[in-house]
Scaffold this active site. Structure first.
Site, PDB file in Angstrom:
ATOM      1  CB  SER A   1      82.749  20.175 -35.824  1.00  0.00           C
ATOM      2  OG  SER A   1      82.216  20.296 -37.115  1.00  0.00           O
TER       3      SER A   1
ATOM      4  NE  ARG B   1      84.590  25.696 -36.276  1.00  0.00           N
ATOM      5  CZ  ARG B   1      83.964  24.810 -37.009  1.00  0.00           C
ATOM      6  NH1 ARG B   1      82.686  25.001 -37.308  1.00  0.00           N
ATOM      7  NH2 ARG B   1      84.567  23.743 -37.442  1.00  0.00           N
TER       8      ARG B   1
ATOM      9  CG  ASN C   1      85.025  30.470 -30.943  1.00  0.00           C
ATOM     10  OD1 ASN C   1      86.075  31.081 -30.822  1.00  0.00           O
ATOM     11  ND2 ASN C   1      84.888  29.417 -31.731  1.00  0.00           N
TER      12      ASN C   1
END
Lengths: 308, 156
Positions: free
Chosen positions: A235, A239, A243
């Site tokens: 994660s 992440r 983004n």
């Protein structure tokens, strides 16, 4: 936008890394050439890059990330070498501002004795920030310059933002993951670490008939804890990647509009500016999040459950 | 978007940068920052101490000033006293001298007077005889009237 490309081709071209890897024997290349033996070459299409499998390197990702990391280290170590305790110069006070910001953030979450965590936070924050900031350079500038002027092949793949490559973000996340395991074992011992994985969250009963249930509970614990352990670095890496990839994608979509007439081009310019302003926030926030989460994971690795 | 060797390369790069920052960048910067913090703290402390010292010095100065004033007034007072004393002494001496002079003068006057009396007494006897001779028209036997004359003279 490179001349006769369609929009789809343009986007795909922008999302493909400069991949240098090994193509297997008997592989038919883009121009119909059949390889007589396995060779290391730069991929000429996404399909080739895919077919290289694991034994390939994204030269642009690695190159940029090493260059930008070295830039960070160079600036900071230069300042550190020249630093005085008297009135600091402009650059020194900026560096000190960053250092004390990171130091305070790390001290807030990490309460154990480990001199490595804060410097690691600083490295992550600055490095990721600079890598993310490459996203603010208009998407075509550097790739076009490199492809047309330096290499002379407009088809050349060149991505500028390392953090839009999952290899880079997951690579850092793997580094964090290895440190997590290292510190877990160092703090709790191998047995303590295994205990942590198997005896939580359901502690198996040790008396009566419940003992029969213990293996089942341990198995459940082990599955749950392993998943949560592995989910952390994944994660963490995804992440950041997600983004930045999304941000890059929007820049690319806006850039397509530049080729669609004067009015739309002007509109695209405004849009690009607006998105860049917004993106400054994303860049800083994601760098900060990566640093804070790393610190939190390190704190978790140091946390000894048996003590309380 | 393929996962490949880049991942491992990035991990190694990550460790190298973290290590470098940990060993060479961070300690120097933190040391400098702590040194400055300490310097500032010391400076502030020194300023506070100086402030206190100043206050103390001012207090001392005030005390010394009042002390000096007190001493000065005491000295003036003493001087005044001494002056009065001197004047008094001078007065006394003058009085004594004056008295002495007066006494001496009186004594001289008395002496003078006594002498004049004696002289007068002698002269008065002779005058009395001469007068009596004139009144009686004859000479007075000094011998026979000596007692009378002396009595007269003594009455004077």
């Amino acid at each position: 936008m490179a001349g006769e490309q369609t929009s789809t081709e343009y986007i795909q071209h922008h999302l493909q890394n400069w991949t240098y890897g090994k193509l297997p024997e008997g592989y038919t290349r883009y121009d119909g050439e059949v390889l007589t033996e396995s060779t290391w070459v730069s991929a000429h299409s996404s399909q080739e890059a895919k077919d290289m499998g694991f034994s390939a390197v994204h030269v642009d990702t690695l190159g940029w990330s090493i260059f930008l990391g070295a830039l960070f280290i160079f600036i900071f170590s230069r300042v550190a070498k020249k630093a005085t305790a008297d009135t600091p110069s402009g650059l020194q006070s900026f560096v000190e501002l960053v250092v004390s910001f990171v130091d305070n953030t790390v001290k807030d979450t990490f309460h154990y004795k480990n001199s490595m965590i804060a410097p690691m936070g600083l490295t992550i924050f600055c490095w990721v920030f600079i890598m993310n900031a490459m996203d603010l350079i208009p998407v075509d500038w550097i790739p076009h310059f490199v492809a047309n002027v330096i290499v002379g092949d407009p088809h050349f793949y060149f991505k500028v933002v390392p953090t839009t490559d999952p290899n880079a973000t997951l690579g850092m996340a793997v580094g964090v993951f290895l440190l997590m395991i290292f510190f877990s074992i160092k703090q709790k011992g191998a047995v303590g670490f295994i205990k942590e994985l198997t005896f939580h969250p359901f502690s198996p009963p040790t008396k009566g008939l419940g003992v029969l249930l213990a293996p089942v509970l341990i198995a459940i614990n082990f599955i749950l804890e392993t998943v949560s352990l592995i989910a952390k670095p994944i994660s963490l890496g995804l992440r950041l990647f997600g983004n930045l990839y999304a941000g890059e994608m929007i820049f690319i979509l806006i850039a397509i509009m530049f080729g669609a007439g004067f009015l739309l081009g002007l509109f695209a310019g405004v849009l690009q500016w607006a998105w860049a302003v917004f993106h400054i926030l994303v860049i800083t926030l994601q760098a900060f999040v990566f640093m804070v989460l790393t610190t939190v994971y390190m704190a978790m690795a140091h946390d000894n459950h048996d003590e309380h | 978007m393929n996962i490949n060797l880049t991942l491992i390369g990035q991990t190694i790069t990550f460790f190298i940068f973290v290590f470098f920052c940990w060993k060479f960048v961070w300690p120097a910067l933190i040391a400098v920052m702590q040194e400055r913090e300490q310097k500032i703290a010391e400076g502030l402390q020194a300023a506070e101490r100086a402030d206190k010292d100043l206050e103390l010095a001012q207090k001392k100065v005030g005390e010394q000033l009042t002390e000096a004033k007190k001493q000065a007034s005491e000295i003036v007072e003493q001087a005044n006293k001494r002056a009065i004393q001197l004047v008094d002494e001078a007065k006394d001496q003058a009085k004594v001298e004056a008295d002495r002079i007066i006494v001496a003068a009186k004594a001289e006057i008395e002496q003078e007077a006594n002498r004049a009396k004696e002289e007068l007494r002698g002269k008065v006897g002779a005058l009395a005889i001469a007068g009596a001779e004139k009144i009686l028209g004859q000479s007075v036997d000094a011998k026979s009237h000596n007692d009378l004359v002396n009595k007269l003279a003594a009455e004077l």
